[in-house]
Structures are given as structure tokens and as C-alpha cells.
Design an enzyme around this catalytic site. Structure first.
Site, short mmCIF file in Angstrom:
data_model
loop_
_atom_site.label_atom_id
_atom_site.label_comp_id
_atom_site.label_asym_id
_atom_site.label_seq_id
_atom_site.Cartn_x
_atom_site.Cartn_y
_atom_site.Cartn_z
CG HIS A 194 -0.25 -0.13 2.51
ND1 HIS A 194 0.15 -1.35 3.01
CD2 HIS A 194 0.14 0.79 3.44
CE1 HIS A 194 0.74 -1.18 4.18
NE2 HIS A 194 0.77 0.12 4.46
CG HIS A 249 1.06 5.45 4.16
ND1 HIS A 249 0.26 5.30 5.26
CD2 HIS A 249 1.86 4.36 4.14
CE1 HIS A 249 0.56 4.16 5.89
NE2 HIS A 249 1.53 3.58 5.23
P1 5GP Z 1 1.82 0.51 7.31
O1 5GP Z 1 2.17 0.67 8.76
O2 5GP Z 1 1.71 -0.96 6.98
O3 5GP Z 1 2.69 1.28 6.37
O4 5GP Z 1 0.40 1.16 7.10
C1 5GP Z 1 -0.77 0.56 7.49
C2 5GP Z 1 -1.76 1.66 7.68
O5 5GP Z 1 -3.02 1.07 7.78
C3 5GP Z 1 -1.53 2.48 8.95
O6 5GP Z 1 -1.36 3.84 8.61
C4 5GP Z 1 -2.77 2.24 9.78
O7 5GP Z 1 -3.21 3.39 10.41
C5 5GP Z 1 -3.78 1.77 8.74
N1 5GP Z 1 -4.78 0.84 9.22
C6 5GP Z 1 -4.60 -0.17 10.11
N2 5GP Z 1 -5.74 -0.85 10.27
C7 5GP Z 1 -6.66 -0.26 9.45
C8 5GP Z 1 -8.03 -0.54 9.18
O8 5GP Z 1 -8.65 -1.45 9.72
N3 5GP Z 1 -8.64 0.26 8.26
C9 5GP Z 1 -7.99 1.30 7.64
N4 5GP Z 1 -8.68 2.02 6.76
N5 5GP Z 1 -6.68 1.58 7.89
C10 5GP Z 1 -6.03 0.80 8.78
#
Ligand code: 5GP
Length: 145
Positions: A107, A109
């Protein structure tokens, strides 16, 4: 989870893609789904994920999926800009837990920034109000072109 490992289709974004978990949806096409981050680091924090992917991170993604992903990211980023008028945009992506990744479906951001407003910490803020996220998603969706 390090860079080594296998894709777990029980991850939260896989569930969102299958419609098993709700999201504040911004945009969808053949390649990507965009929705609001529920723990936003700034107002309007949006995530873009590839739809037909079993890549945990950028290194694992099939090269043929990357064009659709980055075009989706640019399209959504332009809509975030048009809707919320940020003065800057962080567009970022984490690979592996030691790098900060917490959800293991690739993903990107998109985080709006305003001069003088600190960005929240990654994956450690409070949960946003779902109605507010839906309003933001609608505002951004209205600016998709
Ligand atoms: P990462 O840490 O893997 O780069 O980003 C994962 C993102 O997913 C984080 O920014 C976190 O806030 C978001 N996130 C975690 N759980 C959920 C969820 O259940 N729904 C949504 N929409 N975002 C989520």
C-alpha cells in the site's frame, strides 16, 4: 514480519478488498482501491492498494501491476490536493516491519501536510471518527478526474 515470508490473505486490507471489513472508500478502478486511513497521521490521510495483488511489499509486486498502482496514486493524490488544499503531500510506502510496515498487503500512503502543522506518528495515533472519514472520502472522491 521481515522482507522474507509469505502473503497472509487474512490481513486487514485483503479483508477490505473482499468486502469483509468496511472502509471509507475514495476511489476504485481495475487496478487500485483507495480509502481513508483509520489512524490518520493528518486530516485526509489516504491509502492506495493494488486490488489484484498478493504482494506484501513493493519488492514482491509483479512489475505489470506497478503502472496501474502509481497511476492510481497520482490520481488520488491530485484529488486529495483539490479537495483539501494541502500545502504539501507526503507519499510514502514501508517495506517490512523494521521499516515501519504494520499491514502486509502492499500500500501507498498519501498524507496531506500544512505549514506549521506537525504530522502524527506512524501507526500510533488515535482512531478517527468514521463519519468524519466518510465525509473526507466523499470530498476527495468528488475531485477525482
Ligand atoms: P503501514 O504501517 O503498513 O505502512 O500502514 C498501514 C496503515 O493502515 C496504517 O497507517 C494504519 O493506520 C492503517 N490501518 C490499520 N488498520 C486499518 C483498518 O482497519 N482500516 C484502515 N482504513 N486503515 C487501517
Amino acid at each position: 514480519m521481515s522482507l522474507d515470508g509469505t502473503y497472509d490473505d487474512g490481513n486487514i486490507f485483503a479483508k477490505i478488498l473482499r468486502g469483509e471489513m468496511p472502509c471509507a472508500r475514495v476511489f476504485e478502478d481495475d487496478h487500485v482501491l483507495a480509502f481513508m486511513d483509520v489512524f490518520p497521521q493528518a486530516r485526509g490521510h489516504t491509502l492506495v492498494i493494488p486490488k489484484r495483488s498478493q504482494a506484501r511489499n513493493l519488492l514482491e509486486e509483479e512489475p505489470q501491476n506497478l503502472t496501474g498502482l502509481i497511476l492510481g496514486v497520482q490520481r488520488v493524490a491530485k484529488a486529495v490536493r483539490a479537495a483539501l488544499q494541502p500545502e504539501g503531500l507526503v507519499i510514502t510506502q514501508f517495506n517490512g516491519a523494521p521499516a515501519g510496515q504494520t499491514v502486509f498487503h502492499l500500500h501507498v500512503h498519501i498524507i496531506p501536510r500544512w505549514e506549521g502543522q506537525a504530522m502524527g506518528r506512524h501507526a500510533s495515533g488515535g482512531m478517527a471518527d468514521m463519519d468524519e472519514l466518510k465525509r473526507l472520502a466523499e470530498q476527495i472522491a468528488a475531485k477525482i478526474s
